[in-house]
Design a protein around this motif. Sequence first.
Motif, PDB file in Angstrom:
ATOM      1  N   ILE A  69      56.257  56.058  31.853  1.00  0.00           N
ATOM      2  CA  ILE A  69      56.222  56.181  33.310  1.00  0.00           C
ATOM      3  C   ILE A  69      57.492  56.889  33.764  1.00  0.00           C
ATOM      4  N   LEU A  71      60.285  57.099  35.955  1.00  0.00           N
ATOM      5  CA  LEU A  71      60.934  56.147  36.860  1.00  0.00           C
ATOM      6  C   LEU A  71      61.671  56.835  37.998  1.00  0.00           C
ATOM      7  N   ALA A  72      62.320  57.954  37.688  1.00  0.00           N
ATOM      8  CA  ALA A  72      63.133  58.632  38.696  1.00  0.00           C
ATOM      9  C   ALA A  72      63.302  60.095  38.299  1.00  0.00           C
ATOM     10  N   VAL A  95      62.396  58.634  32.007  1.00  0.00           N
ATOM     11  CA  VAL A  95      61.085  58.095  31.641  1.00  0.00           C
ATOM     12  C   VAL A  95      61.276  56.795  30.881  1.00  0.00           C
ATOM     13  N   ARG A  96      60.519  55.763  31.298  1.00  0.00           N
ATOM     14  CA  ARG A  96      60.494  54.509  30.544  1.00  0.00           C
ATOM     15  C   ARG A  96      59.322  54.587  29.590  1.00  0.00           C
ATOM     16  N   ASP A 100      59.555  50.821  25.432  1.00  0.00           N
ATOM     17  CA  ASP A 100      60.650  50.214  26.197  1.00  0.00           C
ATOM     18  C   ASP A 100      61.976  50.921  25.942  1.00  0.00           C
ATOM     19  N   SER A 102      64.400  54.141  27.320  1.00  0.00           N
ATOM     20  CA  SER A 102      64.624  55.064  28.436  1.00  0.00           C
ATOM     21  C   SER A 102      64.979  56.440  27.903  1.00  0.00           C
ATOM     22  N   VAL A 113      57.054  60.815  40.161  1.00  0.00           N
ATOM     23  CA  VAL A 113      57.633  59.480  40.006  1.00  0.00           C
ATOM     24  C   VAL A 113      56.535  58.422  40.114  1.00  0.00           C
ATOM     25  N   ASP A 114      56.646  57.397  39.247  1.00  0.00           N
ATOM     26  CA  ASP A 114      55.712  56.275  39.143  1.00  0.00           C
ATOM     27  C   ASP A 114      54.369  56.660  38.523  1.00  0.00           C
TER      28      ASP A 114
END
Length: 206
Positions: A69, A71-72, A95-96, A100, A102, A113-114
């Motif tokens: 995902i 994230l920013a 990205v995450r 798990d 980053s 984003v998201d």
Amino acid sequence: MTKTSQFNAVQPPAARSSTALGLLRGAFCGNLTLQSCIDCGEIQYPPSDACRICLCGEFSWKPVDGSGILLAETLIRVSNEPYFSERLPWRIGMVRNINDVSLVCHLLPGCSVDQKVIVDIRIDESGRPVLVARPEIESRVHETDVPRPWGNEFNSSLVGKKILLDDINSPFAQELIQLALTHGASSVASAKHGRGTNDEIFIRMN
């Protein structure tokens, strides 16, 4: 796959640690390949000489799922690096990953984003491996209408290409040669510099 980009007189920053060059394995195989700790199994990025969990200094390089995902993101408008200053604005993001982890990546058009993205490892115009995120669903955005990077800034396929290595003698180089030929490269040769054609990919080992 994206179109192979031309080499320019001004190239991206090439500084990388010798450990980070292990990312070339993923670039050659066409997937996201990250360090996995031999002792505890932790998947980590960026590449390091010690595990962030148990401090073990031994790793394998493991292909992992590139899903994640976004994230920013940020839009870089000023850079002291000549390569980027000629191409601003330029998008990067965090990205995450599904594992798990980053990952800081270059963002291709259509990443939001998201939303879900896919991260893989590509080769930039300096011959170094970089992380690139693309939308999970192919974007219909016209690249020249949005900020860079665009797909043709990176090499994403070895198929039919001549691979030029500035070092072919090290054990790691020998491993890459086998990977290149296994994944469709037409040939591998020694060269100190890239020649700037669409049929060649230059890899900087030093």
